[in-house]
Design a protein around this motif. Structure first.
Motif, PDB file in Angstrom:
ATOM      1  N   ALA A  97      18.026   9.040 -11.507  1.00  0.00           N
ATOM      2  CA  ALA A  97      18.358  10.311 -12.156  1.00  0.00           C
ATOM      3  C   ALA A  97      17.645  10.432 -13.504  1.00  0.00           C
ATOM      4  O   ALA A  97      17.150  11.517 -13.870  1.00  0.00           O
ATOM      5  CB  ALA A  97      19.867  10.431 -12.328  1.00  0.00           C
ATOM      6  N   TRP A  98      17.597   9.341 -14.245  1.00  0.00           N
ATOM      7  CA  TRP A  98      16.893   9.330 -15.531  1.00  0.00           C
ATOM      8  C   TRP A  98      15.397   9.572 -15.323  1.00  0.00           C
ATOM      9  O   TRP A  98      14.785  10.397 -16.005  1.00  0.00           O
ATOM     10  CB  TRP A  98      17.155   7.991 -16.207  1.00  0.00           C
ATOM     11  N   LYS A  99      14.821   8.893 -14.351  1.00  0.00           N
ATOM     12  CA  LYS A  99      13.392   9.048 -14.088  1.00  0.00           C
ATOM     13  C   LYS A  99      13.044  10.477 -13.668  1.00  0.00           C
ATOM     14  O   LYS A  99      11.979  11.001 -14.019  1.00  0.00           O
ATOM     15  CB  LYS A  99      12.957   8.079 -12.981  1.00  0.00           C
ATOM     16  N   ASP A 100      13.944  11.132 -12.941  1.00  0.00           N
ATOM     17  CA  ASP A 100      13.659  12.486 -12.462  1.00  0.00           C
ATOM     18  C   ASP A 100      13.450  13.466 -13.604  1.00  0.00           C
ATOM     19  O   ASP A 100      12.778  14.492 -13.429  1.00  0.00           O
ATOM     20  CB  ASP A 100      14.807  12.984 -11.565  1.00  0.00           C
ATOM     21  N   SER A 101      14.006  13.179 -14.773  1.00  0.00           N
ATOM     22  CA  SER A 101      13.848  14.074 -15.935  1.00  0.00           C
ATOM     23  C   SER A 101      13.082  13.412 -17.072  1.00  0.00           C
ATOM     24  O   SER A 101      12.962  13.998 -18.144  1.00  0.00           O
ATOM     25  CB  SER A 101      15.220  14.537 -16.429  1.00  0.00           C
ATOM     26  N   PHE A 102      12.537  12.225 -16.827  1.00  0.00           N
ATOM     27  CA  PHE A 102      11.877  11.447 -17.894  1.00  0.00           C
ATOM     28  C   PHE A 102      10.551  12.091 -18.266  1.00  0.00           C
ATOM     29  O   PHE A 102       9.755  12.458 -17.407  1.00  0.00           O
ATOM     30  CB  PHE A 102      11.649  10.021 -17.410  1.00  0.00           C
ATOM     31  N   ARG A 103      10.291  12.197 -19.549  1.00  0.00           N
ATOM     32  CA  ARG A 103       9.049  12.790 -20.044  1.00  0.00           C
ATOM     33  C   ARG A 103       8.359  11.880 -21.056  1.00  0.00           C
ATOM     34  O   ARG A 103       7.665  12.325 -21.949  1.00  0.00           O
ATOM     35  CB  ARG A 103       9.307  14.158 -20.679  1.00  0.00           C
ATOM     36  N   GLY A 104       8.541  10.587 -20.907  1.00  0.00           N
ATOM     37  CA  GLY A 104       7.987   9.635 -21.872  1.00  0.00           C
ATOM     38  C   GLY A 104       6.491   9.430 -21.729  1.00  0.00           C
ATOM     39  O   GLY A 104       5.874   9.871 -20.786  1.00  0.00           O
ATOM     40  N   TYR A 142       0.847  -1.188   0.000  1.00  0.00           N
ATOM     41  CA  TYR A 142       0.000   0.000   0.000  1.00  0.00           C
ATOM     42  C   TYR A 142       0.881   1.236   0.000  1.00  0.00           C
ATOM     43  O   TYR A 142       1.463   1.600   1.021  1.00  0.00           O
ATOM     44  CB  TYR A 142      -0.924  -0.012   1.215  1.00  0.00           C
ATOM     45  N   CYS A 143       1.005   1.865  -1.145  1.00  0.00           N
ATOM     46  CA  CYS A 143       1.781   3.097  -1.255  1.00  0.00           C
ATOM     47  C   CYS A 143       0.829   4.297  -1.231  1.00  0.00           C
ATOM     48  O   CYS A 143      -0.391   4.134  -1.222  1.00  0.00           O
ATOM     49  CB  CYS A 143       2.637   3.092  -2.518  1.00  0.00           C
ATOM     50  N   ALA A 144       1.381   5.489  -1.256  1.00  0.00           N
ATOM     51  CA  ALA A 144       0.580   6.671  -0.954  1.00  0.00           C
ATOM     52  C   ALA A 144       0.264   7.555  -2.155  1.00  0.00           C
ATOM     53  O   ALA A 144      -0.309   8.629  -1.980  1.00  0.00           O
ATOM     54  CB  ALA A 144       1.293   7.506   0.113  1.00  0.00           C
ATOM     55  N   HIS A 145       0.608   7.100  -3.369  1.00  0.00           N
ATOM     56  CA  HIS A 145       0.322   7.923  -4.547  1.00  0.00           C
ATOM     57  C   HIS A 145      -0.087   7.065  -5.731  1.00  0.00           C
ATOM     58  O   HIS A 145       0.342   5.906  -5.858  1.00  0.00           O
ATOM     59  CB  HIS A 145       1.549   8.749  -4.954  1.00  0.00           C
ATOM     60  N   GLU A 146      -0.864   7.644  -6.611  1.00  0.00           N
ATOM     61  CA  GLU A 146      -1.253   7.021  -7.877  1.00  0.00           C
ATOM     62  C   GLU A 146      -0.288   7.512  -8.963  1.00  0.00           C
ATOM     63  O   GLU A 146      -0.554   8.461  -9.692  1.00  0.00           O
ATOM     64  CB  GLU A 146      -2.704   7.399  -8.238  1.00  0.00           C
ATOM     65  N   TYR A 147       0.870   6.854  -9.026  1.00  0.00           N
ATOM     66  CA  TYR A 147       1.922   7.217  -9.978  1.00  0.00           C
ATOM     67  C   TYR A 147       2.153   6.113 -11.019  1.00  0.00           C
ATOM     68  O   TYR A 147       3.098   6.184 -11.797  1.00  0.00           O
ATOM     69  CB  TYR A 147       3.257   7.410  -9.236  1.00  0.00           C
ATOM     70  N   THR A 148       1.302   5.092 -11.026  1.00  0.00           N
ATOM     71  CA  THR A 148       1.652   3.870 -11.746  1.00  0.00           C
ATOM     72  C   THR A 148       1.776   4.059 -13.248  1.00  0.00           C
ATOM     73  O   THR A 148       2.651   3.454 -13.880  1.00  0.00           O
ATOM     74  CB  THR A 148       0.635   2.761 -11.429  1.00  0.00           C
ATOM     75  N   LEU A 149       0.928   4.871 -13.850  1.00  0.00           N
ATOM     76  CA  LEU A 149       0.982   5.039 -15.300  1.00  0.00           C
ATOM     77  C   LEU A 149       2.316   5.650 -15.723  1.00  0.00           C
ATOM     78  O   LEU A 149       2.999   5.130 -16.618  1.00  0.00           O
ATOM     79  CB  LEU A 149      -0.184   5.891 -15.777  1.00  0.00           C
ATOM     80  N   ALA A 150       2.711   6.741 -15.073  1.00  0.00           N
ATOM     81  CA  ALA A 150       3.995   7.370 -15.402  1.00  0.00           C
ATOM     82  C   ALA A 150       5.156   6.434 -15.080  1.00  0.00           C
ATOM     83  O   ALA A 150       6.124   6.339 -15.847  1.00  0.00           O
ATOM     84  CB  ALA A 150       4.147   8.680 -14.635  1.00  0.00           C
ATOM     85  N   ASN A 151       5.059   5.735 -13.953  1.00  0.00           N
ATOM     86  CA  ASN A 151       6.119   4.788 -13.593  1.00  0.00           C
ATOM     87  C   ASN A 151       6.227   3.666 -14.615  1.00  0.00           C
ATOM     88  O   ASN A 151       7.323   3.210 -14.958  1.00  0.00           O
ATOM     89  CB  ASN A 151       5.862   4.203 -12.205  1.00  0.00           C
ATOM     90  N   GLY A 152       5.082   3.180 -15.088  1.00  0.00           N
ATOM     91  CA  GLY A 152       5.090   2.097 -16.060  1.00  0.00           C
ATOM     92  C   GLY A 152       5.718   2.504 -17.375  1.00  0.00           C
ATOM     93  O   GLY A 152       6.442   1.713 -18.005  1.00  0.00           O
ATOM     94  N   ARG A 153       5.457   3.714 -17.799  1.00  0.00           N
ATOM     95  CA  ARG A 153       6.072   4.196 -19.040  1.00  0.00           C
ATOM     96  C   ARG A 153       7.584   4.281 -18.905  1.00  0.00           C
ATOM     97  O   ARG A 153       8.326   3.949 -19.831  1.00  0.00           O
ATOM     98  CB  ARG A 153       5.470   5.550 -19.417  1.00  0.00           C
ATOM     99  N   PHE A 154       8.043   4.713 -17.726  1.00  0.00           N
ATOM    100  CA  PHE A 154       9.491   4.726 -17.507  1.00  0.00           C
ATOM    101  C   PHE A 154      10.040   3.308 -17.432  1.00  0.00           C
ATOM    102  O   PHE A 154      11.110   3.015 -17.986  1.00  0.00           O
ATOM    103  CB  PHE A 154       9.847   5.475 -16.226  1.00  0.00           C
ATOM    104  N   ALA A 155       9.331   2.418 -16.742  1.00  0.00           N
ATOM    105  CA  ALA A 155       9.800   1.034 -16.619  1.00  0.00           C
ATOM    106  C   ALA A 155       9.991   0.396 -17.989  1.00  0.00           C
ATOM    107  O   ALA A 155      10.959  -0.350 -18.208  1.00  0.00           O
ATOM    108  CB  ALA A 155       8.812   0.219 -15.788  1.00  0.00           C
ATOM    109  N   LEU A 156       9.112   0.711 -18.931  1.00  0.00           N
ATOM    110  CA  LEU A 156       9.242   0.151 -20.274  1.00  0.00           C
ATOM    111  C   LEU A 156      10.461   0.729 -20.989  1.00  0.00           C
ATOM    112  O   LEU A 156      11.155   0.015 -21.714  1.00  0.00           O
ATOM    113  CB  LEU A 156       7.980   0.425 -21.084  1.00  0.00           C
TER     114      LEU A 156
END
Length: 242
Positions: A235-242, A167-181
């Motif tokens: 560091a990459w994720k901090d500036s990722f705009r995918g 149980y995490c505290a934010h709905e960030y999954t869509l942006a996180n998933g795009r970076f994960a890919l």
């Protein structure tokens, strides 16, 4: 069995309302604001007796004072951040135990996002509340700690049973998933999960809680082979705009 209710607040925060039926006790986890949390509890006939904080950021403690004033609840949070959470009644650190009725949580120190960040692991319930340390396919920014600390945190969490609900505290999954890919373009599990997340978000559905098993398979930060690789990815994720 615990009853755990998701309360969406602010732009993308989740407050978790946790009810232990045997005792009738209820806790609010990281209440960013008070009104919707009090309203949800009241609608269910629950009285909030505890607040558990994972770290000091205002979008995790902003509702503490008003909920405490309305209910007389006790507030538990990280001893290392006591100076920044003035509403705390109980200070906890690594290995301390916190009870909600018949259920016991074990405190894990997981610093990096903030210097004193903690998580609450409820082993008998196969549940962990991780605040902003671990997200679905992501991890928290390294505001007050190091990549080495975060790598250690994620390896500790990865070692929990695979069925553990996270149980995490934010709905960030869509942006996180795009970076994960982008980070692991050949990972078929990420490809499949991102498609599922895109469909869920398009339908207005939440994507958390997640599980340790899912994160082992699809989280590029948990899957980082070293602290150095995690640092590069963060560091990459901090500036990722995918």
């Amino acid at each position: 069995m615990l009853e755990i209710v998701r309360i969406p607040v602010l732009s993308d925060n989740y407050v978790w309302l946790v009810h232990e039926p045997a005792s009738g006790e209820t806790a609010a986890i990281d209440p960013a604001v008070a009104e919707p949390v009090l309203a949800e509890a009241a609608s269910r006939g629950w009285r909030i007796g505890q607040i558990w904080n994972t770290h000091w950021h205002p979008d995790h403690i902003g509702g503490n004072e008003a909920i405490k004033r309305a209910t007389g609840c006790a507030v538990t949070g990280p001893a290392a951040e006591a100076a920044r959470i003035p509403t705390l009644d109980r200070l906890v650190a690594e290995g301390d135990r916190v009870r909600l009725g018949e259920v016991e949580a074990v405190v894990m120190e997981v610093p990096a996002h903030t210097a004193g960040h903690i998580a609450y692991h409820l082993p008998t319930e196969e549940v962990v509340f991780v605040g902003d340390t671990l997200f679905a396919m992501g991890c928290g920014r390294l505001f007050e700690g190091t990549a080495e600390q975060m790598h250690d945190n994620l390896q500790r969490l990865s070692a929990l049973p695979p069925e553990t609900a996270v149980y995490c505290a934010h709905e960030y999954t869509l942006a996180n998933g795009r970076f994960a890919l982008a980070a692991e373009p050949g990972n078929w599990a990420v490809q499949r999960r991102l498609s599922e997340v895109e469909a869920a978000r398009a339908a207005g559905e939440a994507t958390v809680p997640t599980t340790i098993a899912l994160e082992r398979a699809t989280n590029p930060f948990m899957r980082a082979s070293s602290a150095a690789e995690l640092a590069e990815r963060r560091a990459w994720k901090d500036s990722f705009r995918g």
